[in-house]
Scaffold this motif. Structure first.
Motif, PDB file in Angstrom:
ATOM      1  N   SER A  36       0.372  -1.325  -0.584  1.00  0.00           N
ATOM      2  CA  SER A  36      -0.080  -0.093  -0.061  1.00  0.00           C
ATOM      3  C   SER A  36       0.892   1.033  -0.355  1.00  0.00           C
ATOM      4  N   TRP A  74      -3.651   1.129  -2.186  1.00  0.00           N
ATOM      5  CA  TRP A  74      -4.824  -0.410  -0.938  1.00  0.00           C
ATOM      6  C   TRP A  74      -4.521  -1.254  -1.318  1.00  0.00           C
ATOM      7  N   ASN A  89      -6.579  -5.078  -3.885  1.00  0.00           N
ATOM      8  CA  ASN A  89      -6.024  -4.011  -4.119  1.00  0.00           C
ATOM      9  C   ASN A  89      -6.803  -3.022  -5.030  1.00  0.00           C
TER      10      ASN A  89
END
Length: 128
Positions: free
Chosen positions: A43, A83, A90
Motif C-alpha cells: 500500500s 490499498w 487492491n
C-alpha cells in the motif's frame, strides 16, 4: 507488469460519454507506475505518468448537421493511492492533470482543440 520492485507498466482503456452534447471520447494509454515507498507490491502512493491516443466522436453537430470523428493525443500524471491487502485484492484511487489535443481540422477549426483537463482513475484488481 512489474519491471522492478518499485515500478510497473500497464495499458489502460477509457470511454467518456457526454449525453448533453451527444459525443464520446475513447482513449488508450500506456502508464508507468512508480511506488514512492520503493515497493510496488504494498500500500502507498504512486506517481503514474501516462501517454496515449484519443478518438473523439460527435454523433450530431448543430452547426454542420453531421457526425464526425477525429483523433488526437493525451498525456498526464496521476497521483494515486493504492490499498493492497494480504489476499491480493487492491484498490487504487487517483487524480491529476491531463493534457489532450485533437485534430480539429476535421470540422473546419484551424486553431486546434487542446487543453488541460482533470484526469481520474479508480482501479480494482488482484495482485499475485
Amino acid at each position: 507488469m512489474r519491471i522492478n520492485p518499485a515500478t510497473a507498466i500497464g495499458v489502460s482503456l477509457g470511454k467518456n460519454t457526454r449525453n448533453t452534447y451527444d459525443y464520446n471520447i475513447y482513449n488508450a494509454n500506456v502508464t508507468l507506475s512508480y511506488a514512492l515507498n520503493g515497493d510496488y507490491m504494498s500500500s502507498g502512493w504512486l506517481l503514474k505518468p501516462f501517454i496515449g491516443m484519443a478518438s473523439f466522436e460527435q454523433k450530431y453537430d448543430d452547426i454542420f448537421e453531421d457526425a464526425y470523428t477525429t483523433k488526437g493525443v493525451t498525456a498526464g500524471l496521476l497521483f494515486t493511492y493504492k490499498w493492497l491487502w494480504d489476499s491480493g485484492l487492491n484498490v487504487q484511487l487517483g487524480f491529476g492533470p491531463q493534457y489532450a489535443s485533437v485534430n480539429s481540422d476535421d470540422w473546419g477549426d484551424d486553431d486546434g482543440n487542446s487543453g488541460l483537463l482533470l484526469a481520474g482513475e479508480f482501479g480494482l484488481g488482484y495482485s499475485f
